[in-house]
Design a protein around this motif. Structure first.
Motif, PDB file in Angstrom:
ATOM      1  N   THR A 156     -22.327  -9.543  -7.459  1.00  0.00           N
ATOM      2  CA  THR A 156     -21.324 -10.789  -7.315  1.00  0.00           C
ATOM      3  C   THR A 156     -20.252 -10.304  -8.150  1.00  0.00           C
ATOM      4  O   THR A 156     -18.931 -10.928  -7.945  1.00  0.00           O
ATOM      5  N   GLU A 157     -20.309  -9.257  -8.861  1.00  0.00           N
ATOM      6  CA  GLU A 157     -19.278  -8.685  -9.943  1.00  0.00           C
ATOM      7  C   GLU A 157     -18.543  -7.425  -9.245  1.00  0.00           C
ATOM      8  O   GLU A 157     -17.594  -6.840 -10.146  1.00  0.00           O
ATOM      9  N   ALA A 158     -19.089  -6.813  -8.169  1.00  0.00           N
ATOM     10  CA  ALA A 158     -18.689  -5.623  -7.604  1.00  0.00           C
ATOM     11  C   ALA A 158     -17.168  -5.643  -6.917  1.00  0.00           C
ATOM     12  O   ALA A 158     -16.456  -4.650  -7.498  1.00  0.00           O
ATOM     13  N   PHE A 159     -16.735  -6.877  -6.713  1.00  0.00           N
ATOM     14  CA  PHE A 159     -15.312  -6.889  -6.236  1.00  0.00           C
ATOM     15  C   PHE A 159     -14.206  -6.652  -7.202  1.00  0.00           C
ATOM     16  O   PHE A 159     -13.444  -5.864  -7.293  1.00  0.00           O
ATOM     17  N   ASN A 160     -14.510  -7.715  -8.303  1.00  0.00           N
ATOM     18  CA  ASN A 160     -13.710  -7.389  -9.553  1.00  0.00           C
ATOM     19  C   ASN A 160     -13.653  -5.995 -10.211  1.00  0.00           C
ATOM     20  O   ASN A 160     -12.942  -6.004 -10.579  1.00  0.00           O
ATOM     21  N   ALA A 161     -14.850  -5.455 -10.509  1.00  0.00           N
ATOM     22  CA  ALA A 161     -14.877  -4.174 -10.930  1.00  0.00           C
ATOM     23  C   ALA A 161     -14.312  -3.270  -9.940  1.00  0.00           C
ATOM     24  O   ALA A 161     -13.311  -2.239 -10.678  1.00  0.00           O
ATOM     25  N   MET A 162     -14.147  -3.497  -8.705  1.00  0.00           N
ATOM     26  CA  MET A 162     -13.104  -2.376  -7.911  1.00  0.00           C
ATOM     27  C   MET A 162     -11.896  -2.738  -7.991  1.00  0.00           C
ATOM     28  O   MET A 162     -10.853  -1.936  -8.129  1.00  0.00           O
ATOM     29  N   GLU A 163     -11.490  -4.090  -7.770  1.00  0.00           N
ATOM     30  CA  GLU A 163     -10.083  -4.609  -8.003  1.00  0.00           C
ATOM     31  C   GLU A 163      -9.443  -4.107  -9.294  1.00  0.00           C
ATOM     32  O   GLU A 163      -8.268  -3.667  -9.277  1.00  0.00           O
ATOM     33  N   SER A 164     -10.319  -4.230 -10.433  1.00  0.00           N
ATOM     34  CA  SER A 164      -9.789  -4.017 -11.577  1.00  0.00           C
ATOM     35  C   SER A 164      -9.407  -2.616 -12.084  1.00  0.00           C
ATOM     36  O   SER A 164      -9.142  -2.101 -13.133  1.00  0.00           O
ATOM     37  N   GLY A 165     -10.177  -1.549 -11.122  1.00  0.00           N
ATOM     38  CA  GLY A 165     -10.149  -0.369 -11.595  1.00  0.00           C
ATOM     39  C   GLY A 165     -11.212   0.292 -12.365  1.00  0.00           C
ATOM     40  O   GLY A 165     -11.372   1.427 -12.923  1.00  0.00           O
ATOM     41  N   VAL A 166     -12.118  -0.636 -12.738  1.00  0.00           N
ATOM     42  CA  VAL A 166     -13.499  -0.334 -13.566  1.00  0.00           C
ATOM     43  C   VAL A 166     -14.181   0.615 -12.877  1.00  0.00           C
ATOM     44  O   VAL A 166     -15.012   1.549 -13.296  1.00  0.00           O
ATOM     45  N   VAL A 167     -14.382   0.533 -11.480  1.00  0.00           N
ATOM     46  CA  VAL A 167     -15.071   1.474 -10.588  1.00  0.00           C
ATOM     47  C   VAL A 167     -14.008   1.960  -9.489  1.00  0.00           C
ATOM     48  O   VAL A 167     -13.333   1.252  -9.058  1.00  0.00           O
ATOM     49  N   ASP A 168     -14.277   3.246  -9.106  1.00  0.00           N
ATOM     50  CA  ASP A 168     -13.635   3.823  -7.935  1.00  0.00           C
ATOM     51  C   ASP A 168     -13.966   3.533  -6.681  1.00  0.00           C
ATOM     52  O   ASP A 168     -13.324   3.449  -5.706  1.00  0.00           O
ATOM     53  N   THR A 169     -15.530   3.594  -6.617  1.00  0.00           N
ATOM     54  CA  THR A 169     -16.144   3.411  -5.620  1.00  0.00           C
ATOM     55  C   THR A 169     -17.456   2.426  -5.580  1.00  0.00           C
ATOM     56  O   THR A 169     -17.729   2.128  -6.813  1.00  0.00           O
ATOM     57  N   VAL A 170     -17.734   1.858  -4.615  1.00  0.00           N
ATOM     58  CA  VAL A 170     -18.786   0.817  -4.764  1.00  0.00           C
ATOM     59  C   VAL A 170     -19.870   1.210  -3.498  1.00  0.00           C
ATOM     60  O   VAL A 170     -19.533   1.548  -2.231  1.00  0.00           O
ATOM     61  N   ALA A 171     -21.464   1.388  -3.797  1.00  0.00           N
ATOM     62  CA  ALA A 171     -22.260   1.710  -2.937  1.00  0.00           C
ATOM     63  C   ALA A 171     -23.006   0.638  -2.480  1.00  0.00           C
ATOM     64  O   ALA A 171     -23.677  -0.205  -3.207  1.00  0.00           O
ATOM     65  N   PHE A 172     -22.875   0.106  -1.070  1.00  0.00           N
ATOM     66  CA  PHE A 172     -23.506  -1.068  -0.715  1.00  0.00           C
ATOM     67  C   PHE A 172     -24.002  -0.943   0.733  1.00  0.00           C
ATOM     68  O   PHE A 172     -23.323   0.164   1.203  1.00  0.00           O
ATOM     69  N   ALA A 173     -24.785  -1.651   1.474  1.00  0.00           N
ATOM     70  CA  ALA A 173     -25.006  -1.702   2.664  1.00  0.00           C
ATOM     71  C   ALA A 173     -23.948  -2.493   3.350  1.00  0.00           C
ATOM     72  O   ALA A 173     -23.158  -3.228   2.895  1.00  0.00           O
ATOM     73  N   GLN A 174     -23.732  -2.347   4.611  1.00  0.00           N
ATOM     74  CA  GLN A 174     -22.692  -3.004   5.357  1.00  0.00           C
ATOM     75  C   GLN A 174     -22.352  -4.306   4.987  1.00  0.00           C
ATOM     76  O   GLN A 174     -21.296  -4.903   4.680  1.00  0.00           O
ATOM     77  N   HIS A 175     -23.563  -5.330   5.051  1.00  0.00           N
ATOM     78  CA  HIS A 175     -23.505  -6.625   5.094  1.00  0.00           C
ATOM     79  C   HIS A 175     -22.773  -7.068   3.683  1.00  0.00           C
ATOM     80  O   HIS A 175     -21.907  -7.862   3.455  1.00  0.00           O
TER      81      HIS A 175
END
Length: 338
Positions: A189-208
């Motif tokens: 639930t926090e992955a989008f914010n982490a990506m948007e804010s630059g905390v992470v460069d990439t996110v590993a998820f399944a497609q859904h």
């Protein structure tokens, strides 16, 4: 006349009490929003209600009962009767099932993921460990191999993973760490914010999950074939609540699990068929990693992490080699039967 009416009223009241006593209402704690990942829980609730004429209801709550990392704790204390959790959220609490999160296990599809997960769940060591949390695993939440979305230029060489800040949990996080990545295990639930804010460069998820949690909307590219592994997310029930079920309600629950999984697989299959059009619609580049790069990744991550996991879990008193061998044996059995 008064006596007759009183008698009728008493009889009606008695029927009401009997009906109330026979009814069962459970709460199920999941997170995010309704999506492919929760479709089997929704289907299970639908089926048990149908089979019991509405006498057994399961209320599915999306974040209203607990945080994702606290669902197993909630099951332990009986705060709710059913929950979904992911092993990587608290590896120390569910050590045995983390065998299913080892990188490059060789699972090729969702049907194989169901088979290996349920075989591991049935192992006595897993049942014993889950019982410490008053939890009984009833089904998995099968997910395809995870892949990365990222921003900027595609990372399609192993050297480009060095220093990469990646949202990845469990064995996946360890795999990226083995090639220089910097994993963080923020909840989905926090992955989008982490990506948007630059905390992470990439996110590993399944497609859904890339769809449901919006990371695909931040992405410039997606790795189509990296396939380093996946996470394992069981659905569990509180043992006391399960054992307290009337026999007909327990039968309704048990007999609905395979059908709920079948519904999940069919629904997820539809999502996978549409994935390329999703990428095109959102302007996300589909990146194919060279086979030599994947093999280099596997060499650096798979064997060392597996051997360390077996050694560590064995030292903690778990039958680690047996659990790993069970996964491989189950895969061979599945493929032999196809």
């Amino acid at each position: 006349m008064k006596k007759m009416l009183s008698g009728a009223a008493v009889a009606a009241l008695g029927v009401a009490f009997v009906t109330e006593a026979a009814a069962t209402e459970w709460n199920a704690s999941v997170w995010g929003k309704r999506r492919a990942f929760t479709e089997h829980v929704e289907k299970l609730a639908e089926l048990v209600s149908e089979k019991t004429g509405g006498e057994f209801t399961i209320n599915v709550s999306y974040g209203g009962l607990s945080k994702p990392r606290e669902n197993l704790d909630g099951i332990e204390i009986g705060a709710f009767e059913m929950a979904q959790f992911c092993a990587g959220y608290h590896r120390d609490k569910n050590r045995a099932i983390t065998v299913l999160e080892l990188p490059f296990l060789g699972v090729n599809n969702l049907q194989e993921e169901v088979a290996v997960s349920h075989a591991v769940y049935d192992h006595p060591a897993v049942k014993e460990e889950m019982a410490q949390w008053n939890a009984r695993v009833i089904m998995t939440s099968p997910m395809p191999q995870y892949n990365l979305v990222g921003t900027g230029e595609p990372r399609d060489e192993l050297a480009e993973f060095d220093g990469m800040r990646v949202r990845a949990t469990g064995g996946l996080g360890q795999a990226f760490e083995a090639v220089g990545g910097v994993p963080t295990s923020v909840p989905a639930t926090e992955a989008f914010n982490a990506m948007e804010s630059g905390v992470v460069d990439t996110v590993a998820f399944a497609q859904h999950a890339h769809l449901s949690f919006g990371t695909i909307n931040e992405a410039d590219w997606w790795t189509a074939n990296l396939n380093p592994g996946t996470v394992n997310c069981p659905v569990v029930v509180n043992i006391d609540a399960y054992e307290a079920l009337p026999a007909e309600h327990r039968e309704a629950l048990d007999s609905s699990i395979d059908e709920a999984i079948d519904h999940y697989l069919a629904n997820y299959g539809g999502l996978l068929e549409q994935w390329d059009s999703v990428l095109e619609e959102k302007g996300v580049q589909k990146v194919m990693i060279d086979d030599a790069v994947i093999e280099e990744f596997r060499t650096k991550a798979a064997d060392p992490i597996r051997e360390k996991w077996i050694a560590d879990m064995t030292a903690q008193g778990l039958p680690a080699q047996d659990l790993y061998d069970l996964v491989q044996t189950t895969l061979k059995q599945q493929r032999g039967g196809n």
